[in-house]
Scaffold this motif. Sequence first.
Motif, PDB file in Angstrom:
ATOM      1  N   LEU A  95      14.185  -5.184 -65.583  1.00 46.33           N
ATOM      2  CA  LEU A  95      15.351  -5.714 -64.939  1.00 46.33           C
ATOM      3  C   LEU A  95      16.310  -5.042 -65.272  1.00 46.33           C
ATOM      4  N   GLU A  96      16.261  -4.782 -66.095  1.00 45.80           N
ATOM      5  CA  GLU A  96      17.742  -3.779 -66.589  1.00 45.80           C
ATOM      6  C   GLU A  96      17.570  -2.505 -66.185  1.00 45.80           C
ATOM      7  N   ALA A  97      16.878  -2.111 -65.448  1.00 43.74           N
ATOM      8  CA  ALA A  97      16.525  -1.209 -64.923  1.00 43.74           C
ATOM      9  C   ALA A  97      16.937  -1.323 -63.200  1.00 43.74           C
ATOM     10  N   SER A  98      16.408  -2.168 -63.052  1.00 41.91           N
ATOM     11  CA  SER A  98      16.513  -2.724 -61.007  1.00 41.91           C
ATOM     12  C   SER A  98      17.589  -3.734 -61.452  1.00 41.91           C
ATOM     13  N   LEU A  99      18.118  -4.348 -62.303  1.00 47.78           N
ATOM     14  CA  LEU A  99      20.032  -4.137 -62.233  1.00 47.78           C
ATOM     15  C   LEU A  99      21.321  -3.610 -62.037  1.00 47.78           C
ATOM     16  N   GLY A 100      20.742  -2.414 -63.521  1.00 44.28           N
ATOM     17  CA  GLY A 100      21.292  -1.421 -63.061  1.00 44.28           C
ATOM     18  C   GLY A 100      21.962  -0.678 -62.186  1.00 44.28           C
ATOM     19  N   GLU A 101      20.550  -0.314 -61.142  1.00 45.18           N
ATOM     20  CA  GLU A 101      20.574   0.668 -59.502  1.00 45.18           C
ATOM     21  C   GLU A 101      21.410  -0.360 -58.644  1.00 45.18           C
ATOM     22  N   LEU A 102      21.121  -1.877 -58.235  1.00 37.82           N
ATOM     23  CA  LEU A 102      21.346  -2.626 -58.338  1.00 37.82           C
ATOM     24  C   LEU A 102      23.072  -2.512 -57.921  1.00 37.82           C
TER      25      LEU A 102
ATOM     26  N   SER B 177      24.806  -0.401 -60.422  1.00 40.19           N
ATOM     27  CA  SER B 177      25.413   0.679 -60.895  1.00 40.19           C
ATOM     28  C   SER B 177      26.284   0.578 -62.218  1.00 40.19           C
ATOM     29  N   ALA B 178      25.541  -0.064 -62.626  1.00 36.14           N
ATOM     30  CA  ALA B 178      26.455  -0.350 -64.366  1.00 36.14           C
ATOM     31  C   ALA B 178      24.845  -0.462 -64.946  1.00 36.14           C
ATOM     32  N   ASP B 179      25.200  -0.074 -66.403  1.00 34.43           N
ATOM     33  CA  ASP B 179      23.977  -0.092 -67.735  1.00 34.43           C
ATOM     34  C   ASP B 179      24.406  -1.880 -68.179  1.00 34.43           C
ATOM     35  N   VAL B 180      23.002  -1.902 -67.691  1.00 33.13           N
ATOM     36  CA  VAL B 180      22.719  -3.353 -68.010  1.00 33.13           C
ATOM     37  C   VAL B 180      21.983  -4.037 -68.656  1.00 33.13           C
ATOM     38  N   ILE B 181      22.268  -4.919 -69.666  1.00 28.35           N
ATOM     39  CA  ILE B 181      21.438  -5.638 -71.606  1.00 28.35           C
ATOM     40  C   ILE B 181      21.181  -7.574 -70.712  1.00 28.35           C
ATOM     41  N   THR B 182      20.366  -7.286 -71.127  1.00 26.74           N
ATOM     42  CA  THR B 182      20.348  -9.081 -70.225  1.00 26.74           C
ATOM     43  C   THR B 182      20.202  -9.799 -71.611  1.00 26.74           C
ATOM     44  N   ALA B 183      20.288 -11.318 -70.947  1.00 25.99           N
ATOM     45  CA  ALA B 183      20.603 -12.090 -72.092  1.00 25.99           C
ATOM     46  C   ALA B 183      20.233 -13.627 -72.399  1.00 25.99           C
ATOM     47  N   ILE B 184      19.663 -14.509 -72.368  1.00 18.62           N
ATOM     48  CA  ILE B 184      19.135 -16.174 -71.850  1.00 18.62           C
ATOM     49  C   ILE B 184      20.375 -16.478 -70.728  1.00 18.62           C
ATOM     50  N   SER B 185      21.807 -16.516 -71.867  1.00 20.13           N
ATOM     51  CA  SER B 185      23.044 -17.160 -71.402  1.00 20.13           C
ATOM     52  C   SER B 185      23.933 -16.561 -71.077  1.00 20.13           C
ATOM     53  N   ALA B 186      24.786 -16.708 -69.898  1.00 16.32           N
ATOM     54  CA  ALA B 186      26.090 -15.681 -70.378  1.00 16.32           C
ATOM     55  C   ALA B 186      26.794 -16.714 -71.760  1.00 16.32           C
ATOM     56  N   GLY B 187      26.461 -17.236 -71.969  1.00 14.25           N
ATOM     57  CA  GLY B 187      27.146 -18.100 -73.088  1.00 14.25           C
ATOM     58  C   GLY B 187      26.852 -17.315 -74.623  1.00 14.25           C
ATOM     59  N   VAL B 188      25.643 -16.995 -74.124  1.00 18.16           N
ATOM     60  CA  VAL B 188      24.875 -16.620 -75.674  1.00 18.16           C
ATOM     61  C   VAL B 188      25.198 -14.926 -75.294  1.00 18.16           C
ATOM     62  N   ALA B 189      25.364 -14.103 -74.213  1.00 15.66           N
ATOM     63  CA  ALA B 189      25.940 -13.185 -73.864  1.00 15.66           C
ATOM     64  C   ALA B 189      27.275 -12.697 -74.617  1.00 15.66           C
ATOM     65  N   SER B 190      27.964 -14.283 -74.455  1.00 14.85           N
ATOM     66  CA  SER B 190      29.578 -13.904 -74.450  1.00 14.85           C
ATOM     67  C   SER B 190      29.900 -13.782 -75.883  1.00 14.85           C
TER      68      SER B 190
ATOM     69  N   ALA C 220      11.009 -13.179 -61.236  1.00 20.53           N
ATOM     70  CA  ALA C 220      12.033 -14.100 -60.580  1.00 20.53           C
ATOM     71  C   ALA C 220      13.424 -13.363 -60.056  1.00 20.53           C
ATOM     72  N   SER C 221      14.052 -12.767 -61.063  1.00 20.35           N
ATOM     73  CA  SER C 221      15.153 -11.988 -61.071  1.00 20.35           C
ATOM     74  C   SER C 221      14.440 -10.272 -60.105  1.00 20.35           C
ATOM     75  N   LEU C 222      13.504 -10.002 -60.693  1.00 14.96           N
ATOM     76  CA  LEU C 222      12.917  -8.535 -59.861  1.00 14.96           C
ATOM     77  C   LEU C 222      12.877  -9.090 -58.482  1.00 14.96           C
ATOM     78  N   ALA C 223      12.830 -10.341 -58.392  1.00 13.37           N
ATOM     79  CA  ALA C 223      12.496 -10.481 -56.835  1.00 13.37           C
ATOM     80  C   ALA C 223      13.675 -10.918 -56.219  1.00 13.37           C
ATOM     81  N   SER C 224      14.741 -11.523 -56.396  1.00 15.68           N
ATOM     82  CA  SER C 224      16.032 -12.051 -56.120  1.00 15.68           C
ATOM     83  C   SER C 224      16.936 -10.137 -55.604  1.00 15.68           C
ATOM     84  N   ALA C 225      16.495  -9.441 -56.855  1.00  7.09           N
ATOM     85  CA  ALA C 225      17.726  -8.205 -56.799  1.00  7.09           C
ATOM     86  C   ALA C 225      17.243  -7.675 -55.481  1.00  7.09           C
TER      87      ALA C 225
END
Lengths: 411, 411
Positions: free
Chosen positions: B103-110, B112-125, B299-304
């Motif tokens: 997923l991180e590779a897919s979103l990164g390509e989508l 143009s960023a290096d992507v790290i996933t989290a369970i929520s934006a709040g948890v990431a922050s 689901a996220s891979l499909a949305s990407a």
Amino acid sequence: MSGRKTITPTHRYRDNDKAVGVGNAFWDRSEREGVAGIVAELAGGVLRTADGHEFVNFTCCSYLDLDSHPDVIEGAVTALRRFGVLDHCIPRSRVQIPALLELEASLGELWSADVITAISAGVASAGLLPLIASGHLGDGTRPLMAFDKNCHVSMAGAKPACADETEVVTAPHHDIDWLEDQCRAYERVCYVVDGADSLGGYAPVKELAVLQDKYNLLVYYDDSHSVSAYGERGMGYIRANAPILDERTITVATLNKAFGTSGAAVLLNGYDKHAHRVIERFAGALCYSQPMNTAAVGASLASAEIHRSAELATLQGKLNANVALFDSLVDTEQSATSYPIRIVPMADDTVIDAGRRVYEAGFYVSPVFFPIVARGTAGLRVMLRAGQTEDQIRRLGAVLAEVGAARPQVA
Amino acid sequence: MSGRKTITPTHRYRDNDKAVGVGNAFWDRSEREGVAGIVAELAGGVLRTADGHEFVNFTCCSYLDLDSHPDVIEGAVTALRRFGVLDHCIPRSRVQIPALLELEASLGELWSADVITAISAGVASAGLLPLIASGHLGDGTRPLMAFDKNCHVSMAGAKPACADETEVVTAPHHDIDWLEDQCRAYERVCYVVDGADSLGGYAPVKELAVLQDKYNLLVYYDDSHSVSAYGERGMGYIRANAPILDERTITVATLNKAFGTSGAAVLLNGYDKHAHRVIERFAGALCYSQPMNTAAVGASLASAEIHRSAELATLQGKLNANVALFDSLVDTEQSATSYPIRIVPMADDTVIDAGRRVYEAGFYVSPVFFPIVARGTAGLRVMLRAGQTEDQIRRLGAVLAEVGAARPQVA
């Protein structure tokens, strides 16, 4: 840049300099030696890396292997199809589909508690502990928040937020006398502690109940490591053994370990509708952020059904048999306890090499060593599961003996 | 109880007395009037309560209706069947199945960023902001952490933890001059701000880029409300408009709103492998707690994939057309902006009744009123989506006019 302000941190409750310094040394060495940073596909209970190395995971917290139970996976699929969304994004306090309510009702019936779900036990604790600190969840008194020195970082991480709402202190580990002194000194005390420690051992629930009874002590337990694996219907160590289960005891538990799914549950008794509203509205990310998705809800409903069936006791029995088998092969301080984690002592200078040799032989165990633990206390962390076979455990025992583990004394 | 210590809170960064006092008054009234606490099943884009009332949700952040896209649901199912677990519980720094990496590779390509996933934006922050505060994520300098006064609580909630690692201050809203003063005074500054505000409006990315360029200002954006809904491939307002996308810009975004799934993404550029390791190991719950489950990953891979197809622009076009249609019917301060949220002004004493009448007519909009917002600024919050029909929007416009909304002036 000269003349501009530099900043001196307070480091009262956390210190990234220390955490990063200590942690990086540990992880860099682990990764260099090939016992971290591993990517592998899971099939039939065995992990396989891209270059074909196969190994059995002995550091997985899915103690009953419910994570790969077909009913659990199909439960997730069923819920996805039924609800047609992973989440319909709107705060649940406004409008919600019935998914979370159905799960909370099911888990509530299963464990005789009022249940509130969260996406992780850490998110639950980050939301609940500041509300307890301010007296809004409890009896209205701001308690002294006493965090056990060993409590998991998902609870300890809430110290700075709690410290803005009340007084916060780090408590010596399981020290009942110290805790009683605080109960005598403060109008109210809340003790924050693991129900089951991630390195083995349970909270002293009976001694704590005496203080709860005498001083109205509030105890906040994270019982993530024992729920499902322990007790009738997998209620966990705390719910099975704590003499007081009313508003003086709050328990959170992940659903991501032995329960086999995703998410977390807050288990309450004795709190009225008003208190539940306060949690729903003000317990941090429980209110504003995303809930458990419907796949996790469906998987959890299915896991709850397994918890209601005879299969649960069968799985717990297999787990206990595997633990006993391991104890018959390898001597550890944890031998003969009911808890499925063992630390196999190793010398500081050989532990990583031992971990690598065990991995090469087809088993993943986690080396723990300085600076993560004190010098002289290094070891290989082994976690038993119901689904490991007798053959796998016997072979692991043999490999551990080869790399220096002690055999048990024959009585 | 006499003689025992009571505690006076510091309330430097948070105050539950105030939050609970203000919030309970708001929510109690909302619930009493029937515009909160609603439970309904979703089918065919319409919500239906147990007693048969049907309504269209105009307060849902799934702006493109990807949450109920068949490919997204089937993507979740496919991943569950492929990986055979929701999660195989072990820290990903030790052993991981390839789900998150894919997923991180897919979103990164989508994007143009290096992507790290989290369970929520709040948890990431909650994980990233203290690491930025201590200088471990950044250039090694402890920055002054300047939190925009309107920034979402999922970021503002990290203030106490950050304050134990560096100096923390609340910044006046989008005040570039004030921010430049801080940049002159401090060795480094980190500005924490919403990319797209939940009540409308975007961050001043161009003005901020000037300070980034001149003073090495670090900007931390939460772009949750614009990702997917805005920009090529749904890259969101920040990635589409910020002139500087390197180590001086960090963006987090939920995948739970317009993206239509579950979880969150951290979008980075210009950080080396060492920095990524620091995040993986020390960014709070990103390290120790549960990851996005495989259903959310699938689901996220499909949305990407949908984001890579022509369908995304079609959906964005429908959303924009719906926004324009609404603007032609109802006058708001947000009219003619690209952002899909509108606040329809109402009088303080009629807003709740108006919300109830709109709900009874078959549309859910959120009443916001004192004490959540200042007296005199009450309104009905309306959120447009791609999947709402022209008929639904016209009917909503008519009902809003009936309850007191202003019609646009004809030019």
